[in-house]
Design an enzyme around this catalytic site. Structure first.
Site, PDB file in Angstrom:
ATOM      1  N   ARG A  94      28.445  32.669  24.041  1.00 29.38           N
ATOM      2  CA  ARG A  94      29.434  33.378  24.847  1.00 29.38           C
ATOM      3  C   ARG A  94      29.103  33.264  26.333  1.00 29.38           C
ATOM      4  NH1 ARG A  94      28.702  37.991  22.904  1.00 29.38           N
ATOM      5  NH2 ARG A  94      27.429  38.896  24.551  1.00 29.38           N
ATOM      6  N   LYS A 106      48.546  25.599  30.025  1.00 29.55           N
ATOM      7  CA  LYS A 106      49.757  24.999  30.555  1.00 29.55           C
ATOM      8  C   LYS A 106      49.476  23.605  31.138  1.00 29.55           C
ATOM      9  CE  LYS A 106      51.639  28.991  29.479  1.00 29.55           C
ATOM     10  NZ  LYS A 106      50.515  29.941  29.352  1.00 29.55           N
ATOM     11  N   ASP A 159      47.669  33.442  41.071  1.00 27.80           N
ATOM     12  CA  ASP A 159      47.885  32.694  39.839  1.00 27.80           C
ATOM     13  C   ASP A 159      48.695  31.454  40.201  1.00 27.80           C
ATOM     14  OD1 ASP A 159      48.865  31.625  37.428  1.00 27.80           O
ATOM     15  OD2 ASP A 159      48.915  33.575  36.455  1.00 27.80           O
ATOM     16  N   TYR A 186      54.471  37.643  35.316  1.00 24.35           N
ATOM     17  CA  TYR A 186      54.538  37.185  33.936  1.00 24.35           C
ATOM     18  C   TYR A 186      54.572  38.397  33.007  1.00 24.35           C
ATOM     19  CZ  TYR A 186      52.451  35.476  29.545  1.00 24.35           C
ATOM     20  OH  TYR A 186      52.166  35.222  28.234  1.00 24.35           O
TER      21      TYR A 186
END
Length: 411
Positions: free
Chosen positions: A73, A223, A198, A126
């Site tokens: 992690r 994306k 963003d 968003y």
């Protein structure tokens, strides 16, 4: 495997000497990886291990003191190469990759904000980011102030002594409006507040917010940066101190949202063609936007590089091309949008974006459906019931235009 000094420099986020001065496309393929350090494998290896062994207790302690190369992690060689490369492409000192774009936003805000702090955001966000700032943050005692950042002067009243961060998207999802990063950053910095942008809709191939004054950049790697619709991921890029905080708190024990090594490999693969893909997305999208604007059934089109776009001047100053995202609406409104979308034969009805496939969706239809589960579900400010968001893919422009025209002609 013995790691060379050169690879160690790359792991630390530094510019490798043989990459110095190279162009963006070249660095998107090579930066941060030397095949000689990995048995001459041309493609980045995928390290699937969940933990790491050490030669001695002292070595274990030394690794922990350096920030924890103990557990997957906290550290993975594949994801670290991706972080190094993305930071280089954005002009950042350091980067952190996580499991999704929402994980990036969560890690950023929950690491930097505490009870009593305030966050200034643009009025349009968003949908899932909007849900988080409206529903989750009040539970944590974090106040969110929504402002129309198209007029940066609105920040003067919104920012207080408790404001810790200004956050916005540009281009804005789903409207494809453009916000002036430099003007917003100048006002925020005058009050000692950091700015996070963003930049998912543009990718670093077309826009690098740090060059315009932003402090932190976020991406949904799902994306454009990945570009193939086969992996989720998110990234946060900025200064070394902030990114260390995000790694040691946001990733380690707040979200734990580590990016899988296989997803990191897929995103690195996609990154190699980012420049070519964004050129094609942008050129085709401009042609599609012009065709839509000329159709009598279409009421409006919002695409940053159209002459009719209200923010075109800002877009051309901040972005090298217009990207593949646009929004448009029909004279026939909500029902017309549903009818038109059902008539499409080539373009896929789907909610994501940035894929090789062209994707379209109608936010108002999804919001009405979500109200059955969440009565407080609503459209973001400025998003009308006629709006459709189109992610233009890599197909031939003429084929996409023909598909849209035949679906529009029945209205």
């Amino acid at each position: 495997m013995t790691r060379t000094t050169e690879q160690a420099k790359m792991d630390a986020g530094g510019q490798s000497s043989h990459n110095a001065g190279l162009g963006f496309a070249t660095r998107s393929i090579h930066h941060g990886y030397d095949p000689a350090c990995f048995s001459n494998a041309v493609q980045t290896p995928v390290f699937l291990n969940s933990t790491y062994g050490f030669e001695s207790v002292a070595a274990n302690e030394a690794a922990a003191a350096l920030g924890g190369r103990l557990y997957a992690r906290e550290y993975n060689p594949t994801t670290e190469i991706l972080e190094t490369r993305l930071a280089n492409l954005e002009g950042a000192q350091a980067g952190l990759v996580v499991a999704s774009g929402m994980a990036a936003f969560s890690a950023l805000t929950l690491s930097l904000l505490s009870q009593g702090d305030e966050l200034v955001v643009h009025k349009t966000l968003y949908a899932n980011t909007l849900a988080m700032v409206e529903q989750a943050f009040p539970r944590f005692g974090i106040k969110v102030v929504a402002v129309d950042l198209a007029d940066p002067s609105g920040m003067d009243e919104a920012i207080t002594d408790r404001t810790r961060l200004v956050f916005f998207e540009t281009p804005v999802n789903p409207l494809s409006r453009i916000l002036d990063i430099g003007s917003i950053a100048e006002r925020a910095h005058a009050r000692g507040v950091k700015v996070a942008v963003d930049s998912t809709f543009a990718s670093p191939a077309l826009q690098r917010p740090l060059e315009h004054g932003a402090d932190i950049v976020l991406h949904s790697l799902t994306k454009y940066i990945n570009g193939h619709g086969d992996a989720l991921g998110g990234a946060i890029l900025g200064d070394t101190e902030t990114l260390h905080t995000l790694h040691e708190t946001g990733l380690r024990y707040i979200t734990g949202a580590a990016l899988s090594p296989m997803s990191a490999f897929l995103i690195l693969r996609g990154l190699k063609t980012l420049t070519l893909r964004m050129e094609r997305h942008s050129a085709t999208a401009l042609a599609v936007a012009q065709a839509l604007q000329a159709h009598p059934a279409v009421a409006w089109v919002s695409y940053p590089f159209l002459d009719s776009h209200p923010d075109q001047a800002i877009a051309r100053r901040q972005m090298s091309q217009g990207s593949g995202m646009m929004a448009f609406g029909l004279h026939a409104g909500f029902e017309g949008a549903r009818l038109m979308m059902d008539g499409l034969g080539l373009i896929t009805r789907a909610v994501s974006l940035g894929d090789a496939d062209s994707l379209i969706y109608h936010p108002a239809s999804l919001t009405r459906a979500r109200k059955r589960l969440r009565k407080d579900a609503h459209l973001a400010d400025g998003v009308g019931e006629d709006l459709m968001r189109l992610s233009v893919g890599l197909e031939d422009a003429n084929d996409l235009i023909a598909d849209l025209r035949q679906a529009l002609d029945v209205l």
